[in-house]
Design a protein around this motif. Structure first.
Motif, PDB file in Angstrom:
ATOM      1  N   LYS A  59       0.860  -1.079  -0.072  1.00  0.00           N
ATOM      2  CA  LYS A  59      -0.119  -0.002  -0.049  1.00  0.00           C
ATOM      3  C   LYS A  59       0.853   1.248  -0.047  1.00  0.00           C
ATOM      4  O   LYS A  59       2.029   1.112   0.554  1.00  0.00           O
ATOM      5  N   PRO A  60       0.353   2.327  -0.499  1.00  0.00           N
ATOM      6  CA  PRO A  60       1.147   3.619  -0.403  1.00  0.00           C
ATOM      7  C   PRO A  60       1.237   4.074   0.779  1.00  0.00           C
ATOM      8  O   PRO A  60       0.395   3.836   1.891  1.00  0.00           O
ATOM      9  N   LEU A  61       2.494   4.993   0.847  1.00  0.00           N
ATOM     10  CA  LEU A  61       2.622   5.242   2.316  1.00  0.00           C
ATOM     11  C   LEU A  61       2.699   6.960   2.588  1.00  0.00           C
ATOM     12  O   LEU A  61       3.318   7.520   1.519  1.00  0.00           O
ATOM     13  N   LEU A  74      -5.274  13.833   7.421  1.00  0.00           N
ATOM     14  CA  LEU A  74      -4.342  14.550   6.765  1.00  0.00           C
ATOM     15  C   LEU A  74      -4.040  14.106   5.406  1.00  0.00           C
ATOM     16  O   LEU A  74      -3.855  14.349   4.116  1.00  0.00           O
ATOM     17  N   ALA A  75      -3.725  12.594   5.254  1.00  0.00           N
ATOM     18  CA  ALA A  75      -3.230  11.708   4.551  1.00  0.00           C
ATOM     19  C   ALA A  75      -4.410  11.654   3.359  1.00  0.00           C
ATOM     20  O   ALA A  75      -4.251  11.777   2.160  1.00  0.00           O
ATOM     21  N   ALA A  76      -5.780  11.457   4.032  1.00  0.00           N
ATOM     22  CA  ALA A  76      -6.808  11.195   2.990  1.00  0.00           C
ATOM     23  C   ALA A  76      -6.965  12.635   2.098  1.00  0.00           C
ATOM     24  O   ALA A  76      -7.268  12.574   1.125  1.00  0.00           O
ATOM     25  N   SER A  86      -6.367  15.229  -2.975  1.00  0.00           N
ATOM     26  CA  SER A  86      -5.981  16.659  -3.699  1.00  0.00           C
ATOM     27  C   SER A  86      -4.940  16.117  -4.927  1.00  0.00           C
ATOM     28  O   SER A  86      -4.407  16.972  -5.576  1.00  0.00           O
ATOM     29  N   GLY A  87      -4.779  14.910  -4.980  1.00  0.00           N
ATOM     30  CA  GLY A  87      -4.011  14.152  -6.043  1.00  0.00           C
ATOM     31  C   GLY A  87      -2.384  14.113  -5.817  1.00  0.00           C
ATOM     32  O   GLY A  87      -1.574  13.911  -6.623  1.00  0.00           O
ATOM     33  N   ARG A  88      -1.949  14.174  -4.513  1.00  0.00           N
ATOM     34  CA  ARG A  88      -0.684  14.206  -3.930  1.00  0.00           C
ATOM     35  C   ARG A  88      -0.306  12.824  -4.065  1.00  0.00           C
ATOM     36  O   ARG A  88      -0.988  11.884  -3.519  1.00  0.00           O
ATOM     37  N   GLU A 111       7.674  13.307  -0.907  1.00  0.00           N
ATOM     38  CA  GLU A 111       6.489  12.888  -1.646  1.00  0.00           C
ATOM     39  C   GLU A 111       7.153  12.308  -3.077  1.00  0.00           C
ATOM     40  O   GLU A 111       8.170  12.912  -3.482  1.00  0.00           O
ATOM     41  N   VAL A 112       6.484  11.361  -3.518  1.00  0.00           N
ATOM     42  CA  VAL A 112       6.784  10.876  -4.993  1.00  0.00           C
ATOM     43  C   VAL A 112       5.982  11.473  -6.142  1.00  0.00           C
ATOM     44  O   VAL A 112       4.693  11.714  -5.902  1.00  0.00           O
ATOM     45  N   ALA A 113       6.674  12.332  -7.110  1.00  0.00           N
ATOM     46  CA  ALA A 113       5.671  13.063  -7.954  1.00  0.00           C
ATOM     47  C   ALA A 113       4.807  11.933  -8.775  1.00  0.00           C
ATOM     48  O   ALA A 113       5.080  10.825  -9.148  1.00  0.00           O
ATOM     49  N   VAL A 114       3.617  12.313  -9.095  1.00  0.00           N
ATOM     50  CA  VAL A 114       2.580  11.581  -9.807  1.00  0.00           C
ATOM     51  C   VAL A 114       2.366  12.105 -11.091  1.00  0.00           C
ATOM     52  O   VAL A 114       2.345  13.492 -11.180  1.00  0.00           O
ATOM     53  N   SER A 115       2.646  11.107 -12.269  1.00  0.00           N
ATOM     54  CA  SER A 115       2.536  11.878 -13.604  1.00  0.00           C
ATOM     55  C   SER A 115       0.816  12.298 -14.025  1.00  0.00           C
ATOM     56  O   SER A 115      -0.025  11.882 -13.170  1.00  0.00           O
ATOM     57  N   ALA A 116       0.745  12.594 -14.914  1.00  0.00           N
ATOM     58  CA  ALA A 116      -0.361  12.980 -15.463  1.00  0.00           C
ATOM     59  C   ALA A 116      -1.606  11.889 -15.456  1.00  0.00           C
ATOM     60  O   ALA A 116      -2.716  12.016 -15.372  1.00  0.00           O
TER      61      ALA A 116
END
Length: 361
Positions: A106-108, A320-322, A327-329, A351-356
């Motif tokens: 799962k993402p952290l 806060l994580a939710a 918000s797309g983070r 934070e790991v960047a999220v692509s489009a």
């Protein structure tokens, strides 16, 4: 109910907090406190806190899952406090969260403890959504901070903070001077019930005109603590019985006066008619009374989360994580560690960047 299902882990001080939320809906809020273990020492002992977290984590997670009626496999993400706080205590939570996230695939999300206190407000189901910008006054055992929150997930500015003892620390130290038990906040509150808050005029730290230019929004309670100590010493030297109730009430009034005055000054100066109160010291009855009374006179709306969400807890971290997820983070990488001095402006760590297309880059 909608939104991501998140489990939050909070171990910044002496409370092991596990919370589970779905979006902005609170499902469970489990807290295991080691306060009784610290009471014999008159304050929090970092090594004792870290060991207590180790012992409490697994049963607290199991209890939270049971209360929420979900399984670990159902989670969408895991969240944890990265800082600020006690380094050893933070390390326990960070290690547990990393292990849990990796084992579940799962993402952290590693987040800021102080911003988490603001996020606690969004879990209040029967109130209107939090409006921005807002001024936030966070008052706890280890932190006293005044924040300008323009956006919970992306823009939090530190206006001022404690220069020495936080308000909660001052309560503990003054309680010790008055031979009251630890923790000092509730004990001084009880003692003050029968006292006269105007009996002794204790100093208001960083409130003189000469302090306003540089420290308008900063706090200092060390001088107040010393003034109480000197007053008690003089009374004892003169053979006069110390009026504990009057000292407690007068001390509490000085703390409350400074906190509320500076918070409302920020509201007026920045044109923000909203004030959010958070942190464990908000449980102080007099602080809530004065804040509500003076804010109404100033045309400022006050928001106070339920007291169960004001103390350190995992639900605020999950919330806060939710919000970050919604918000797309992107999630945090595993490269982060415990940061005891994490600045409040760093809402999320690593934070790991999220692509489009929504994938992590």
């Amino acid at each position: 109910m909608s939104g991501p299902l998140v489990l939050g882990i909070e171990t910044s001080c002496d409370e092991t907090g596990i919370g589970i939320v779905r979006g902005r809906t609170l499902l469970s809020n489990t807290i295991a406190s080691s306060m009784d273990e610290h009471a014999r020492y008159g304050g929090v002992v970092p090594e004792v806190a870290a060991r207590a977290h180790l012992e409490a984590l697994q049963p607290s997670i199991e209890s939270a899952l049971s209360e929420a009626g979900v399984r670990l496999e159902d989670l969408d993400a895991v969240a944890v406090t990265s800082g600020p706080g006690l380094a050893g205590a933070l390390m326990v939570g960070v290690g547990a969260a990393k292990g849990l996230a990796v084992s579940l695939g799962k993402p952290l999300y590693a987040v800021n403890h102080l911003v988490g206190h603001i996020a606690a407000d969004i879990l209040t189901a029967d109130s209107e959504p939090l409006e921005y910008p807002t001024i936030a006054l966070l008052v706890s055992g280890g932190h006293t901070s005044l924040l300008h929150v323009r956006d919970l997930t992306s823009d939090v500015e530190l206006l001022g903070e404690t220069m020495d003892d936080a308000a909660g620390e001052a309560f503990d130290k003054v309680a010790r001077l008055l031979s009251l038990p630890y923790p000092g906040g509730p004990e001084i509150d009880r003692a003050a019930l029968d006292g006269d808050s105007a009996a002794i005029r204790f100093p208001r730290g960083l409130s003189r005109a000469s302090d306003m230019a540089k420290h308008r929004y900063d706090f200092s309670f060390s001088g107040l603590k010393t003034a109480v100590a000197r007053w008690v010493e003089r009374s004892e030297a003169d053979g006069v019985e110390v009026p504990v109730a009057d000292v407690a009430a007068s001390f509490r009034e000085a703390v409350v006066d400074v906190l509320v005055t500076k918070a409302l000054a920020a509201c007026v100066d920045l044109g923000v008619p909203r004030l959010l109160l958070g942190g464990g010291v908000i449980a102080n009855r007099r602080l809530r009374e004065v804040a509500l009374e003076r804010a109404e006179a100033a045309g400022v709306t006050v928001r106070i989360p339920p007291l169960s969400l004001c103390t350190d807890n995992g639900a605020m971290i999950a919330a806060l994580a939710a919000e970050l997820i919604s918000s797309g983070r992107g999630p945090s990488s595993l490269a982060f560690g415990a940061d005891s001095t994490l600045p409040v402006t760093e809402i999320q760590v690593a934070e790991v960047a999220v692509s489009a297309d929504g994938d992590s880059a």
